[in-house]
Enzyme design. Structure first.
Site, PDB file in Angstrom:
ATOM      1  N   HIS A 188      22.467  16.554   6.005  1.00 37.46           N
ATOM      2  CA  HIS A 188      23.008  16.912   7.313  1.00 37.46           C
ATOM      3  C   HIS A 188      22.303  18.143   7.884  1.00 37.46           C
ATOM      4  CE1 HIS A 188      25.942  17.216  10.416  1.00 37.46           C
ATOM      5  NE2 HIS A 188      26.042  18.499  10.149  1.00 37.46           N
ATOM      6  N   ARG A 295      15.994   1.746  17.089  1.00 36.68           N
ATOM      7  CA  ARG A 295      16.878   1.276  16.006  1.00 36.68           C
ATOM      8  C   ARG A 295      18.246   1.037  16.626  1.00 36.68           C
ATOM      9  NH1 ARG A 295      13.858   5.336  12.553  1.00 36.68           N
ATOM     10  NH2 ARG A 295      12.987   4.154  10.804  1.00 36.68           N
ATOM     11  N   ARG A 331      14.564  -3.221  18.308  1.00 38.94           N
ATOM     12  CA  ARG A 331      14.693  -4.008  17.085  1.00 38.94           C
ATOM     13  C   ARG A 331      16.119  -4.529  16.996  1.00 38.94           C
ATOM     14  NH1 ARG A 331      13.866  -0.990  11.459  1.00 38.94           N
ATOM     15  NH2 ARG A 331      15.889  -0.118  11.974  1.00 38.94           N
ATOM     16  N   GLU A 430       7.312  -5.872   6.899  1.00 41.00           N
ATOM     17  CA  GLU A 430       7.744  -4.880   5.913  1.00 41.00           C
ATOM     18  C   GLU A 430       8.035  -5.516   4.556  1.00 41.00           C
ATOM     19  OE1 GLU A 430      11.109  -2.803   7.652  1.00 41.00           O
ATOM     20  OE2 GLU A 430      11.903  -4.625   8.527  1.00 41.00           O
ATOM     21  N   ASP A 454       9.758   0.354   4.328  1.00 39.95           N
ATOM     22  CA  ASP A 454      10.181  -0.762   3.490  1.00 39.95           C
ATOM     23  C   ASP A 454       8.994  -1.439   2.816  1.00 39.95           C
ATOM     24  OD1 ASP A 454      13.001  -0.925   3.458  1.00 39.95           O
ATOM     25  OD2 ASP A 454      12.963  -1.449   5.583  1.00 39.95           O
ATOM     26  N   ARG A 464      13.492   3.303  -1.780  1.00 39.54           N
ATOM     27  CA  ARG A 464      12.967   4.392  -0.967  1.00 39.54           C
ATOM     28  C   ARG A 464      13.811   5.655  -0.989  1.00 39.54           C
ATOM     29  NH1 ARG A 464      13.575   1.449   4.927  1.00 39.54           N
ATOM     30  NH2 ARG A 464      13.976   3.469   5.867  1.00 39.54           N
ATOM     31  N   CYS A 501       5.419   1.616  12.464  1.00 35.81           N
ATOM     32  CA  CYS A 501       6.597   2.382  12.882  1.00 35.81           C
ATOM     33  C   CYS A 501       7.339   3.020  11.716  1.00 35.81           C
ATOM     34  CB  CYS A 501       7.545   1.520  13.710  1.00 35.81           C
ATOM     35  SG  CYS A 501       8.272   0.173  12.775  1.00 35.81           S
TER      36      CYS A 501
HETATM   37  C1  PEP Z   1      10.400   0.772   7.998  1.00 34.55           C
HETATM   38  O1  PEP Z   1      10.920   0.109   7.098  1.00 34.55           O
HETATM   39  O2  PEP Z   1       9.288   1.330   7.885  1.00 34.55           O
HETATM   40  C2  PEP Z   1      11.107   0.974   9.264  1.00 34.55           C
HETATM   41  C3  PEP Z   1      10.538   1.579  10.275  1.00 34.55           C
HETATM   42  O3  PEP Z   1      12.397   0.534   9.331  1.00 34.55           O
HETATM   43  P1  PEP Z   1      13.639   1.365   8.741  1.00 34.55           P
HETATM   44  O4  PEP Z   1      13.107   2.702   8.281  1.00 34.55           O
HETATM   45  O5  PEP Z   1      14.611   1.484   9.866  1.00 34.55           O
HETATM   46  O6  PEP Z   1      14.070   0.492   7.638  1.00 34.55           O
HETATM   47 MG    MG Z   2      12.631  -1.151   7.569  1.00 36.80          MG
END
Ligand code: PEP
Ligand code: MG
Length: 569
Positions: A188, A295, A331, A430, A454, A464, A501
């Site tokens: 946070h 997002r 998205r 991804e 991802d 991750r 992205c």
């Molecule tokens: C990704 O997976 O790189 C991505 C941009 O999507 P998110 O981080 O929202 O899973």
């Molecule tokens: Mg992703």
């Protein structure tokens, strides 16, 4: 002079006196009660009062720091009504415990369960649960430990960790930097500091709490270091560094509005990752040429039911209106993994990141995906809207999603509503399966957007959010770079564009490699935009191509990073 190492959480440099913010520990009385009904009523009233306070805080923080930052208070208020939690506390009251003790034990039980989880975002929720729980106990006891810290002069704030309730009452203009013992890069404190553009170093361990008030500190939010009681030489050197950094930020901001063109005239589109209307506004200030990843989850989380078509249309229209005719890549819903919502049944999953997520949920609830697509289409008139689907693994998935899009479009046409004259449809790449069949997918869509967050976790089989595996989760690994090369080639052969992205797009080591691999668009957190544009301006495309070829042939992510640092321009 004492030097402490932590995790860089928000960029920037600051020097100033320390002020420690200690959360007083509450002494909870424990006594037997006989009037269980009366005691339950007391708890119900305290929860209602706490929820009122949280809603007021939400409104205040939304005005100051944005809707996303404020959403945490909504989540806290919802937690206060959690039937399992309330049931557990009421059972304890029924068996003779006073409400303060019964409630705190129930809250602590839940917080511990969350704190034991590996996903960092869920662990961070343990602090939220305790924060909300404490608020109720204070109301029951009629005390106030969450008293706002009044800073009489500008200072570096030291704390164990900052709870949303603490930061909401803070006068941010007096805070030079944040230093916390706990917390990770997505805590946070980190999110708040970035939103307010205040340097922050987190995860400094308990040592930071031993620093006495008024001790002079040098805080480096880029390197993640804190120096206490610096000697004269270090202090002077740091002051020079602050001036240089300030001048660089000012220069970058001035140039941020200009396009990113390499020395030999190749243009890369630099756009922003956005998760709210406020972030879209901020992105424009930072020089974003559009939105590369909207997002849409912000509309769907922290609520009991998915938003209606009309509510979604309004939210998308507000963002599209803010961006004018700049491209906006929206998205479709990407929940699951570590983002659960109460209205989809996730069951018990051993591996949520390999489970019921994103497009898999949407195709399982086609009516909800259609609602989202109609809302997006209805908001698109006069804008450059592009829609993409997350977590595509198979051709069946993208074909099914496209067919739902076609249906939504026809339905809008029969309602005689206006939509954008040209609409692009794309997919996120991804999952390695999509990379391996990139040529086939390229024939289905107008663009690819590579989600390297991802893609890296699925390539390395390393979750991750798991800190112990962070060494594996480096998108500069040649195994990931080779996939980006493959996707880019397949896209260009098919005549479609390709963006990145994931966080990698704003990673200064990686940008020249992505440029050299032929990526057309980079989408990143707004704060990275000006620096990313500067990097591109210092490179010629041919040099970046040579650097990318070199990187593809290296053995390890570290070797790639070292090579990129040695040729940094
Ligand atoms: C990704 O997976 O790189 C991505 C941009 O999507 P998110 O981080 O929202 O899973
Ligand atoms: Mg992703």
């Amino acid at each position: 002079m004492v030097e402490l190492k932590g995790i860089p959480a928000a960029p920037g440099l600051a020097t100033g006196p320390a002020v420690r913010w200690e959360q007083k520990r509450l002494e909870i009385p424990r006594y037997p009660i006989s009037d269980a009904a009366g005691e339950k009523n007391r708890l119900t009233a305290a929860r209602a009062r706490a929820a009122e306070q949280l809603h007021a805080l939400k409104a205040k923080v939304a005005r100051q720091a944005g809707a996303e930052e404020a959403a945490v208070f909504e989540a806290q208020a919802m937690f206060l009504d959690d039937s399992v939690l309330v049931g557990k506390a009421e059972d304890a009251i029924q068996s003779g415990q006073n409400s303060e003790a019964a409630w705190l034990d129930a809250v602590e039980f839940f917080a511990r369960q969350l704190a034991d989880l590996t996903a960092e975002t869920l662990r961070a929720r343990a602090a939220d649960v305790r924060d909300a729980g404490q608020r109720v106990v204070e109301i029951l006891l009629g005390v106030k430990t969450q008293a706002s810290l009044v800073l009489s002069e500008q200072a570096v704030l030291i704390a164990h960790d900052l709870t949303p309730s603490q930061t909401a009452t803070l006068d941010a203009s007096k805070v030079l930097a944040f230093c916390t013992a706990e917390g990770g890069p997505t805590s946070h404190t980190a999110i708040l500091a970035k939103a307010l553009r205040i340097p922050a170093v987190v995860g400094l361990s308990e040592e930071i709490l031993n620093i006495a008030d008024k001790t002079l500190l040098l805080v480096d939010g880029i390197a993640g270091s804190v120096t206490a009681q610096p000697d004269e030489v270090s202090l002077r050197a740091f002051e020079v560094k602050i001036r240089e950094y300030g001048a660089k930020v000012a220069r970058d901001n001035e140039l941020a509005g200009q396009p990113a063109v390499t020395m030999d005239g190749h243009r890369v589109e630099i756009v922003a990752n956005v998760g709210s209307l406020e972030e879209a506004r901020l992105a424009l200030q930072y020089g974003a040429e559009g939105i590369g990843l909207l997002r849409s989850e912000f509309l769907f989380i922290n609520r009991e039911r998915p938003p209606s078509e009309e509510e979604q249309r309004e939210a998308y229209a507000a963002i599209l209106d803010t961006m004018g005719t700049r491209p906006v890549v929206a998205r479709t819903l990407d929940v699951g993994g570590d983002k659960e919502v109460p209205y989809y049944d996730f069951g018990r999953e051993a591996n949520p990141f390999l489970g019921y997520r994103a497009i898999r949920i949407s195709l399982d609830h086609p009516e909800d995906l259609s609602t989202q697509l109609r809302a997006l289409l209805r908001a698109s008139s006069g804008h450059d809207l592009r829609i993409m689907f997350p977590m595509i693994a198979t051709l069946e998935e993208i074909r099914r999603a496209k067919s739902l899009f076609g249906e939504a479009r026809r339905e809008i046409a029969t309602r005689e509503l206006e939509i954008a004259s040209s609409l692009q449809l794309g997919m996120m790449v991804e999952i390695p399966a999509a990379v391996l069949l990139a040529e086939k997918f390229a024939a289905e869509v107008d663009f690819f957007s590579i989600g390297t967050n991802d893609l890296t976790q699925y390539t390395m089989a390393a979750e991750r959010g798991n800190k112990r595996l962070s060494h594996l989760n480096d998108p500069c690994h040649p195994a990931v770079l080779r996939q980006i090369e493959r996707v880019t080639q397949a896209a260009h052969q098919a005549g479609i564009w390709v963006g990145v992205c994931g966080e990698m797009a704003g990673d200064l080591d990686a940008i020249p490699v992505l440029l050299g691999l032929g990526v057309d668009e980079l989408s990143m957190a707004a704060g990275f935009i000006s620096a990313a544009k500067q990097v591109i301006r210092r490179w010629a495309l041919a040099d970046a191509q040579a650097a990318a070829n070199l990187a593809l042939d290296l053995d390890t992510a570290d070797a790639v990073r070292q090579a990129m640092r040695s040729c940094r321009k």
